[in-house]
Design a protein around this motif. Structure first.
Motif, PDB file in Angstrom:
ATOM      1  N   GLN A   1     -10.689   1.940   5.725  1.00 58.72           N
ATOM      2  CA  GLN A   1      -9.566   0.994   5.688  1.00 58.72           C
ATOM      3  C   GLN A   1      -9.988  -0.296   6.378  1.00 58.72           C
ATOM      4  O   GLN A   1     -10.328  -0.286   7.566  1.00 58.72           O
ATOM      5  CB  GLN A   1      -8.318   1.618   6.325  1.00 58.72           C
TER       6      GLN A   1
ATOM      7  N   LEU B   1       0.830  -1.200   0.000  1.00 64.39           N
ATOM      8  CA  LEU B   1       0.000   0.000   0.000  1.00 64.39           C
ATOM      9  C   LEU B   1       0.866   1.251   0.000  1.00 64.39           C
ATOM     10  O   LEU B   1       2.032   1.223   0.412  1.00 64.39           O
ATOM     11  CB  LEU B   1      -0.907  -0.001   1.227  1.00 64.39           C
TER      12      LEU B   1
ATOM     13  N   SER C   1       3.844  -1.718   3.074  1.00 62.11           N
ATOM     14  CA  SER C   1       3.498  -0.406   2.534  1.00 62.11           C
ATOM     15  C   SER C   1       4.759   0.410   2.358  1.00 62.11           C
ATOM     16  O   SER C   1       5.843   0.037   2.832  1.00 62.11           O
ATOM     17  CB  SER C   1       2.527   0.325   3.461  1.00 62.11           C
TER      18      SER C   1
ATOM     19  N   ASP D   1      -5.884  -2.239  -3.347  1.00 65.14           N
ATOM     20  CA  ASP D   1      -5.176  -0.967  -3.454  1.00 65.14           C
ATOM     21  C   ASP D   1      -3.660  -1.137  -3.370  1.00 65.14           C
ATOM     22  O   ASP D   1      -2.921  -0.155  -3.274  1.00 65.14           O
ATOM     23  CB  ASP D   1      -5.650  -0.025  -2.340  1.00 65.14           C
TER      24      ASP D   1
ATOM     25  N   TYR E   1      -3.673   5.133   4.189  1.00 65.66           N
ATOM     26  CA  TYR E   1      -3.262   4.601   2.895  1.00 65.66           C
ATOM     27  C   TYR E   1      -4.022   5.256   1.742  1.00 65.66           C
ATOM     28  O   TYR E   1      -5.154   5.719   1.901  1.00 65.66           O
ATOM     29  CB  TYR E   1      -3.486   3.086   2.852  1.00 65.66           C
ATOM     30  N   LYS E   2      -3.399   5.214   0.586  1.00 65.75           N
ATOM     31  CA  LYS E   2      -3.985   5.803  -0.612  1.00 65.75           C
ATOM     32  C   LYS E   2      -5.030   4.877  -1.218  1.00 65.75           C
ATOM     33  O   LYS E   2      -4.814   3.670  -1.336  1.00 65.75           O
ATOM     34  CB  LYS E   2      -2.887   6.094  -1.634  1.00 65.75           C
ATOM     35  N   ASP E   3      -6.153   5.454  -1.599  1.00 68.49           N
ATOM     36  CA  ASP E   3      -7.218   4.704  -2.278  1.00 68.49           C
ATOM     37  C   ASP E   3      -6.896   4.700  -3.778  1.00 68.49           C
ATOM     38  O   ASP E   3      -7.277   5.602  -4.518  1.00 68.49           O
ATOM     39  CB  ASP E   3      -8.574   5.354  -2.006  1.00 68.49           C
ATOM     40  N   GLU E   4      -6.201   3.661  -4.223  1.00 69.78           N
ATOM     41  CA  GLU E   4      -5.698   3.630  -5.592  1.00 69.78           C
ATOM     42  C   GLU E   4      -6.824   3.562  -6.629  1.00 69.78           C
ATOM     43  O   GLU E   4      -6.740   4.178  -7.683  1.00 69.78           O
ATOM     44  CB  GLU E   4      -4.754   2.431  -5.781  1.00 69.78           C
TER      45      GLU E   4
ATOM     46  N   ILE F   1     -10.182   0.876   1.325  1.00 65.45           N
ATOM     47  CA  ILE F   1      -8.770   0.494   1.248  1.00 65.45           C
ATOM     48  C   ILE F   1      -8.670  -0.977   1.627  1.00 65.45           C
ATOM     49  O   ILE F   1      -8.970  -1.367   2.761  1.00 65.45           O
ATOM     50  CB  ILE F   1      -7.900   1.341   2.194  1.00 65.45           C
ATOM     51  N   ASP F   2      -8.271  -1.798   0.669  1.00 68.80           N
ATOM     52  CA  ASP F   2      -8.075  -3.219   0.922  1.00 68.80           C
ATOM     53  C   ASP F   2      -6.951  -3.718   0.027  1.00 68.80           C
ATOM     54  O   ASP F   2      -6.170  -2.924  -0.515  1.00 68.80           O
ATOM     55  CB  ASP F   2      -9.384  -3.999   0.698  1.00 68.80           C
TER      56      ASP F   2
END
Length: 929
Positions: free
Chosen positions: A744, A726, A855, A769, A756-759, A765-766
Motif C-alpha cells: 500500500q 478504495l 474508502s 485501485d 485495501y483491496k487490490d482491484e 495499492i494506489d
C-alpha cells in the motif's frame, strides 16, 4: 449606498401613494373580487391550469400557509410536488416577479404562487440562463375591495439536536499514550498526571475544558418574528404591502455572546394602476435589511480544535499568591477581569482562544442591504387588432454587503504553579481598551433586467390560437468584475388548441452570449410540445371514474452558456503571471509568463436535448389527483480541456501551464421521473387530505476526457456525482498480514491500519485501485403531507425523505492523528487487545495518510426520512368575533425538524466547526381585520 438611498426615497413615495389609494378604497363599498386560482404563472404570462402542457408544477402558499406556517419559500416543498429539485440539473434560475433574484429575497407570506418550470419547452423563452430549470415566484397583488389587514406574531425556541462529543483531558491523555505505544514510543503522560486531570480537584491547574458545556452555552436560543399585510383597492388602483421582521439570538451566554443576534427587516409593496380602459401599469418595490452581530473569532471552529488539557481559559485571582509580585501588578493593571474573579488564560502558542475572544476581543457586525424596484406597463391593443397586447417591464436589483469589525487587543496569562498556588504569571499580548474599526468583506451586486413582449390571443369557433414575441436582457455586475455579465435573447411562442382537447406549442429562443467567440455567440433553441385531453373524447367523456385525464409530450434543444461559469475568453489563448525565480539570496526575483489554455475560435454552447412525457389527471369526483412526468435529457457539448489528445508537454504542473484548448466534448445524461398524488375525502365531520410526491433523477457521464488503464476507473458510464475510493478489507492483524498483502503506497503501514483491496491485481495499492463507492446526491427524494380538519381544529404533518446517497466521514472529527483533539470515535480504536472487535484504526502520533483515504471504511448511507413539520391550529369561532373589528383569529403551535429516522442519524445530525442543527418549537397567532 447611493442607490439604496434612492430606493428608500422611492419606497417612501410608494407608501405615500399606497395610503392615498387606501383612502380612496375606504370610501368605496365594492365587494372583494377573488383571484382566479386556476391561473398558472409561466414564462412571461399566465395559462389556465387546464391548458398547461409540458413539465410544470405549481404550488400556491395560500393553500397551506395557514396550516403550515414558515418563512422559507421552499420549506418542505418536495412533499407537495414532484420535481421540485428540477431533476438535479444544477442551480436553477430564480425569478421573483420575473426578475432574477435569490430564494431568500422574499418570505413565504408575500408569495402568491411558486411555479417550477422543469421541461425545456417551459424554460426556453428565458434563454440560455434557464437551462437548469426555473423557479418562478409571483408575489401577491391587491384585490378590489375594502382594506384587509393581517397581523401575525411568532415566538419560538431552537433546541440543539447534537453536539460534537470530544474526550475529556484524562481520556485524551490515555488514548494519546496508546498512540505513542502504537508508534513504538514511550507514553507521554504518567498515571499520576492523568489522575490529577481526572479528579477535577483543581480545574485551573489541570484543566478539562468542554467548550460545549452549559458553562458557556444556553440550552436553547429564541427566535421571533412578526409581519403585517395590507391589501385592497379600487378598480382604478390596487395595492399590497407587507412588513416582515425576523430575529434570533445566540447559544453563547457569556461576554459578547450575550449580544449576538441576527435580524431581518423586509418591506414589500406592489401597486397596480389602471390608467385607462386599455393601459395599466404596476410598481413593485422591496427592500431587505439584514444585520447580524457576533463576537470576534470563530467560537465553533476553535471549539472543535482546541484540546481540553491545553490550558484553562481562566486564571483565578484568589489562587495568585501575594508573593507573586508580577501577578499582583498584572491584576491591578488588567483591563479584563472576568466577574471580578478571573484573568484570561492562555499560552505563548495560544494567545487568543474562543472564550477570550468572546469576552474581550470585540465584535463584528455583518450588514446586508437589498433593494429591488420593478415597474412595467401593459397595453391592450385590441383596437388595432383583436387579441393583441403589449407588455414591458424593467427592474433594478442592488445588493450591498460588508462587515464592520470593532476589535480589541487583549492580554492572556499563563500561570506558574507551586502546589495549589500560583506563584508567577507570564503575560502574552497587551491590554488595550481602544477598539480598532475595520471594514471588510465588501461586496456589491447590481442587476438590471428588462423584457418586452407582444402577445396575440384569439379564438375562431373551436380554434384557439396565441403567439408571443419576447425580447429580454440582463446586465449584472459584481465586486471584482471588469465588465458586465450580460444575457439577452429573443423568444417566440406559437400555441394552438382545438376545443381545449388537442394542443400544440412551438417555443424557441435566439440566444446571445459574450462568453463565446463572436462567430458562435448567436444560436437558436427550438422546442415543441403536444397535448391531448383524453376525457374530451367520447370513450372517456362520461366516465364515472376518470374526471380528467391529459397527456402531453415535449421535446427540444436549449443552448446554454451556464457551463462556462462566467469565464470570459475561454476561446482565446490566455497568459498570466505565475511562478518565478529569484537570485542573490532572494533579494531579487522575477516571475514567469505561463499559459492558462489554448485557442479555440469554434467553442460554442452546450446543448440540453430533452424529451419528456407528462400525465395529469383527477379521478373519483376529484377526490384523487395525479401528475407524473418522465424525462430523458442529454447534455452535449460541455466545454472541457482534452488533455489526453495532446502531448504531455502541452500541460505542466510546475509551473502550472497549459496550451490545451477548451472544446465542446463532454456529454452527460439525466433521466428519471417525478410524481405527485393528492387525495381528499370527508369522513364524518373530518376533512382528510393526503399528499405525496417523489422524484427519481439519476445521471450518467456519457463522454469525458479520460484515459485509465482499468475500465472500472472510467468516469464515463458512472453518475456525475460518483464518489471514487478504495475498498476496505478491515484492519491489518499483524506484520505477517502486511507482508502477505499487496504493498500500500499511502505511507508507512502497521498492524491496525486499514487494508485495501487490490482491484487490478498488480500487487500494489494506489490510486489505480479506486472504484466507485457511492454517489453524493440522493437519486430518490420524496415527501408526504397529511391534513386533518375537524370543526375549528386543524392538524398538519409533513415528512420528507431521501434515498440512494452516500456520505464520507472526514475532517478532524473522524480523521484523528498526531496530537489533534480526539473525538469519541476513537473509543474502540485498534490495539492488540481489541483487534477482533475494533471499529477504528490504530491511533498514531504521525500523519497516518494510509488510513485517511476515501474508502468504503468511511462511507455511510445518507438514507433518511424526517418528520419535518407538525402544526396544530385552532380557529376562533366566528360568533366570538361578531362585535369586534377582527374577522378571524388563528392560534397555532408547530415544531420543525422534529425526528429523523435513519441508520446513520447521529452522523447526519452532527455539525462540526459550525453552529449545531436545531429543532424549532414555535407558537404563533394570526389576526385578520
Amino acid at each position: 449606498m447611493k442607490l439604496i438611498r434612492i430606493g428608500t426615497i422611492l419606497c417612501g413615495m410608494f407608501f405615500g401613494l399606497l395610503f392615498k389609494v387606501a383612502g380612496q378604497t375606504a370610501d368605496t363599498n365594492q365587494t372583494m373580487i377573488s383571484g382566479n386560482d386556476s391561473l398558472v404563472h409561466v414564462a412571461y404570462g399566465t395559462v389556465e391550469k387546464k391548458d398547461l402542457t409540458g413539465a410544470i408544477s405549481v404550488v400556491n402558499p395560500s393553500d397551506y400557509l395557514e396550516k403550515d406556517y414558515g418563512t422559507y419559500p421552499l420549506e418542505g416543498v418536495n412533499a407537495f410536488i414532484g420535481g421540485s429539485n428540477l431533476w438535479g440539473l444544477g442551480t436553477p434560475l430564480v425569478l421573483i416577479d420575473g426578475v432574477p433574484g435569490n430564494i431568500t429575497d422574499v418570505t413565504t407570506t408575500a408569495i402568491s404562487q411558486i411555479t417550477f418550470l422543469k421541461g425545456a419547452n417551459a424554460v426556453v423563452l428565458y434563454g440560455s440562463r434557464a437551462a437548469n430549470g426555473v423557479i418562478l415566484i409571483t408575489t401577491k397583488q391587491g384585490k378590489v375591495g375594502k382594506i384587509k389587514k393581517n397581523i401575525r406574531v411568532n415566538g419560538g425556541v431552537n433546541v440543539p439536536i447534537e453536539y460534537p462529543t470530544y474526550l475529556g483531558s484524562a481520556d485524551y491523555m490515555t488514548y494519546y499514550n496508546q498512540a505513542c505505544t502504537n508508534d513504538g514510543l514511550s507514553p507521554l503522560y504518567d498515571a499520576a498526571t492523568i489522575s490529577k486531570y481526572a479528579s477535577h480537584s483543581n480545574i485551573y491547574q489541570y484543566p478539562d475544558v468542554n467548550y460545549y458545556s452549559s458553562d458557556y452555552l444556553r440550552k436553547m436560543y429564541t427566535s421571533y418574528s412578526a409581519n403585517a399585510e395590507f391589501s385592497g383597492g379600487t378598480e382604478r388602483a390596487r395595492f399590497y404591502a407587507l412588513v416582515d421582521y425576523q430575529g434570533q439570538n445566540s447559544l453563547l451566554k457569556f461576554g459578547e455572546g450575550n449580544n449576538e443576534n441576527t435580524s431581518r427587516l423586509s418591506i414589500r409593496g406592489n401597486i397596480e394602476l389602471k390608467l385607462n380602459d386599455f393601459i395599466n401599469a404596476f410598481v413593485h418595490t422591496s427592500t431587505v435589511f439584514n444585520d447580524s452581530r457576533s463576537s470576534m473569532g470563530n467560537y465553533w471552529s476553535n471549539a472543535a480544535t482546541l484540546r481540553p488539557n491545553y490550558f484553562s481559559p481562566f486564571v483565578p485571582i484568589s489562587l495568585i499568591s501575594n508573593s507573586a509580585t508580577n501577578g499582583q501588578t498584572y491584576i491591578k493593571n488588567a483591563h479584563n477581569i472576568i466577574d471580578g474573579l478571573y484573568l484570561l488564560g492562555g499560552t505563548q502558542q495560544y494567545m487568543t482562544n474562543p472564550i477570550s475572544d468572546v469576552y474581550a476581543g470585540g465584535y463584528k457586525t455583518n450588514t446586508s442591504r437589498l433593494f429591488q424596484y420593478v415597474t412595467g406597463v401593459n397595453a391592450d391593443l385590441s383596437q388595432a387588432l383583436k387579441g393583441l397586447s403589449f407588455h414591458g417591464q424593467i427592474s433594478i436589483d442592488y445588493l450591498d454587503t460588508y462587515t464592520d469589525s470593532l476589535s480589541t487587543k487583549y492580554a492572556v496569562y499563563s500561570p506558574t504553579w507551586t502546589g495549589d498556588s500560583i506563584t508567577g504569571l507570564t503575560k502574552y499580548n497587551t491590554d488595550n481598551n481602544s477598539r480598532v474599526q475595520s471594514i471588510g468583506n465588501v461586496f456589491e451586486d447590481q442587476t438590471i433586467d428588462f423584457n418586452v413582449h407582444m402577445d396575440y390571443v384569439n379564438s375562431f369557433n373551436l380554434n384557439n390560437v396565441s403567439a408571443m414575441l419576447v425580447g429580454s436582457g440582463t446586465l449584472q455586475r459584481q465586486t471584482g468584475d471588469f465588465q458586465y455579465q450580460t444575457n439577452s435573447n429573443l423568444g417566440l411562442q406559437l400555441a394552438y388548441n382545438y376545443d381545449h382537447r388537442y394542443y400544440a406549442d412551438f417555443s424557441g429562443a435566439v440566444v446571445n452570449s459574450t462568453l463565446l467567440p463572436s462567430n458562435a455567440r448567436v444560436a437558436f433553441s427550438p422546442t415543441f410540445s403536444l397535448g391531448w385531453l383524453l376525457t374530451g373524447e367520447n370513450f372517456l367523456k362520461h366516465s364515472k371514474v376518470v374526471d380528467r385525464l391529459k397527456l402531453s409530450a415535449s421535446a427540444g434543444i436549449v443552448n446554454t452558456d451556464l457551463d462556462l461559469s462566467n469565464n470570459f475568453y475561454l476561446y482565446d489563448p490566455v497568459y498570466y503571471s505565475s511562478y518565478g525565480y529569484s537570485w542573490h539570496d532572494g533579494s531579487y526575483s522575477n516571475s514567469a509568463t505561463t499559459a492558462l489554455h489554448g485557442d479555440n475560435q469554434h467553442l460554442s454552447y452546450a446543448k440540453r436535448k430533452e424529451v419528456n412525457l407528462d400525465i395529469d389527471g383527477s379521478f373519483f369526483n376529484n377526490q384523487l389527483g395525479v401528475q407524473a412526468t418522465a424525462f430523458l435529457i442529454d447534455k452535449t457539448g460541455i466545454p472541457e480541456q482534452r488533455f489526453t489528445q495532446y502531448p504531455s508537454y502541452f500541460n505542466t504542473y510546475y509551473p502550472t501551464s497549459s496550451f490545451v484548448p477548451y472544446t465542446n466534448y463532454g456529454e452527460d445524461q439525466y433521466k428519471g421521473f417525478d410524481v405527485q398524488v393528492n387525495f381528499r375525502q370527508k369522513i364524518g365531520d373530518v376533512n382528510l387530505m393526503v399528499g405525496a410526491a417523489g422524484t427519481y433523477a439519476t445521471s450518467k457521464v456519457l463522454k469525458v476526457d479520460e484515459i485509465y488503464a482499468n475500465s472500472y476507473q472510467n468516469r464515463a458510464g458512472k453518475p456525475i456525482d460518483a464518489i471514487f475510493g478504495l475498498v476496505s478489507q478491515g484492519f491489518f492483524a499483524d506484520q505477517n498480514d502486511i507482508t502477505n498483502h499487496a504493498v500500500q503506497e499511502f505511507g508507512t503501514v502497521a498492524p491496525g491500519d486499514i487494508k485495501y483491496k487490490d482491484e487490478n491485481g498488480d500487487g500494489v495499492i494506489d490510486q489505480r485501485d479506486q472504484v466507485m463507492i457511492g454517489r453524493w446526491g440522493s437519486p430518490f427524494t420524496c415527501g408526504v403531507n397529511l391534513t386533518l380538519q375537524w370543526k375549528n381544529f386543524t392538524f398538519f404533518a409533513l415528512g420528507t425523505g431521501q434515498y440512494g446517497g452516500t456520505g464520507i466521514k472526514s475532517g478532524s472529527y473522524y480523521w484523528v492523528y498526531g496530537s489533534e483533539k480526539y473525538s469519541n470515535v476513537v473509543l474502540n480504536s485498534w490495539t492488540d487487545a481489541t483487534k477482533n472487535t475494533a471499529t477504528y484504526p490504530r491511533l498514531t502520533t504521525l500523519s497516518s495518510n494510509n488510513n485517511f483515504q476515501y474508502s468504503t471504511f468511511w462511507a455511510y448511507s445518507t438514507d433518511r426520512f424526517d418528520l419535518s413539520k407538525v402544526q396544530f391550529t385552532y380557529t376562533l369561532p366566528k360568533k366570538l368575533l361578531i362585535n369586534s373589528p377582527l374577522k378571524n383569529i388563528n392560534i397555532y403551535v408547530n415544531g420543525n425538524n422534529l425526528l429523523t429516522f435513519a441508520k446513520n442519524r447521529k452522523i447526519m445530525e452532527l455539525n462540526v466547526g459550525t453552529t449545531p442543527q436545531t429543532r424549532l418549537y414555535n407558537v404563533g397567532i394570526k389576526a385578520e381585520f
